[in-house]
Design an enzyme around this catalytic site. Structure first.
Site, PDB file in Angstrom:
ATOM      1  N   LYS A  66     -26.598  68.289 -62.072  1.00  0.00           N
ATOM      2  CA  LYS A  66     -26.104  68.342 -60.688  1.00  0.00           C
ATOM      3  C   LYS A  66     -24.835  67.517 -60.566  1.00  0.00           C
ATOM      4  O   LYS A  66     -24.572  66.586 -61.341  1.00  0.00           O
ATOM      5  CB  LYS A  66     -27.161  67.851 -59.704  1.00  0.00           C
ATOM      6  N   GLY A  93     -25.184  60.059 -64.234  1.00  0.00           N
ATOM      7  CA  GLY A  93     -25.043  60.508 -62.859  1.00  0.00           C
ATOM      8  C   GLY A  93     -25.148  62.009 -62.693  1.00  0.00           C
ATOM      9  O   GLY A  93     -24.824  62.547 -61.641  1.00  0.00           O
ATOM     10  N   GLY A 101     -29.941  64.368 -65.211  1.00  0.00           N
ATOM     11  CA  GLY A 101     -30.665  64.955 -66.333  1.00  0.00           C
ATOM     12  C   GLY A 101     -32.154  64.662 -66.321  1.00  0.00           C
ATOM     13  O   GLY A 101     -32.972  65.551 -66.580  1.00  0.00           O
ATOM     14  N   SER A 123     -34.061  63.874 -63.687  1.00  0.00           N
ATOM     15  CA  SER A 123     -34.667  64.595 -62.558  1.00  0.00           C
ATOM     16  C   SER A 123     -34.775  66.080 -62.854  1.00  0.00           C
ATOM     17  O   SER A 123     -35.770  66.728 -62.512  1.00  0.00           O
ATOM     18  CB  SER A 123     -33.822  64.379 -61.293  1.00  0.00           C
ATOM     19  N   ASP A 181     -34.109  62.767 -56.963  1.00  0.00           N
ATOM     20  CA  ASP A 181     -33.262  63.966 -57.013  1.00  0.00           C
ATOM     21  C   ASP A 181     -34.051  65.189 -57.470  1.00  0.00           C
ATOM     22  O   ASP A 181     -33.493  66.275 -57.619  1.00  0.00           O
ATOM     23  CB  ASP A 181     -32.088  63.755 -57.985  1.00  0.00           C
TER      24      ASP A 181
END
Length: 273
Positions: A9, A91, A94, A96, A129
């Site tokens: 993300k 950040g 990965g 999640s 997340d």
């Protein structure tokens, strides 16, 4: 065998509004899934084991297996293979993503017949997340990351990820982060996003954790300056340490020549289809 892709993300915007009584921080985020992903496969086995091409301390995938077995009274075991392509501590979500892929994979392997809506509570119980990564759709994400509202898919070009190989502790960044009273413009950002005006969006977007991360790492500060030489609209995703650039209108040859001059390594990816 069941296969699941765990998509990374990007935080196109991240605002920290306050620290909550439960110790978490209240956030406002615009998040998109990108094509960069880990690959997880699941097979029934005599005992639960995990194999990964990258060693991961306290692997959350196995914790997710234990959680699902206990909650849904499952007696089966599973062999999981994880092909890690998403850099750890970067950040990019990965960890999640792997948790959410495990929820989806075990649901299919064990025939639990749960919808993604049914799995929302499990995702939120296992991480911040993970709810976003469960669906892998562009979303306005808020609360501690446990609430979301789907938004339109943005019309953006290639995405360039620059990672310095500096692993940053999210916990440490939040511990050092000081919430200020400066005026935010999240509503204006959302207006530009919904209008698909990414030129204006990228000019005014922000990540409240950016300065905190930079203040805790001199090497990261130096790295940021090099990325900014390619494009001043380079931003950090999440709590770092990955910076991203979205190329829309600039000549690709000129863009790539700027990157080559900095000698920065990068990953070229795109918005998830």
């Amino acid at each position: 065998m069941v296969l699941e892709k765990a998509y990374a993300k990007l935080n196109l915007a991240l605002e920290v509004t306050r620290k909550r009584e439960d110790g978490f921080h209240e956030l406002k985020m615009i998040m998109i899934p990108i094509e960069l992903h880990d690959v997880l496969t699941f097979e029934n086995a005599e005992e639960t084991k995990l194999h990964s091409n990258v060693e991961i301390e306290n692997n959350a995938v196995l914790k997710t297996v234990d959680y699902m077995k206990k909650k849904y009274n499952v007696n089966q075991n599973v062999f999981i293979n994880v092909e890690k392509n998403i850099t750890i501590g970067a950040g990019l979500g990965g960890g999640s993503a792997d948790i959410s892929a495990t929820l989806r994979g075990l649901n299919r392997l064990w025939g639990l017949n749960l919808s993604l809506k049914d799995l929302e509570e499990d995702a939120n119980n296992l991480g911040s997340d993970t709810l976003f990564c469960l669906y892998n759709k562009p979303a306005y994400v808020y609360g501690r990351g446990d609430k979301l509202e789907f938004i339109n898919k943005p019309d953006i070009g290639d995405i360039y990820l620059f990672n310095p190989g500096i692993e940053i502790s999210t916990k440490m960044i939040f511990e050092h982060h000081k919430i200020n009273d400066r005026t935010h413009h999240f509503d204006e950002l959302m207006k530009f996003y919904r209008a698909n005006d990414f030129e204006k969006f990228m000019q005014i977007t922000y990540n409240d954790l950016h300065k905190t991360a930079i203040s805790l790492s001199k090497p990261l500060e130096k790295y940021e300056k090099n990325v900014k030489k390619v494009d001043k609209n380079a931003y950090m995703t999440g709590s770092g340490s990955t910076f991203f650039l979205i190329k829309n209108n600039e000549n690709e040859q000129l863009f790539n020549s700027k990157i080559e001059k900095t000698e920065l390594k990068y990953i070229k990816t795109a918005l998830k289809n």
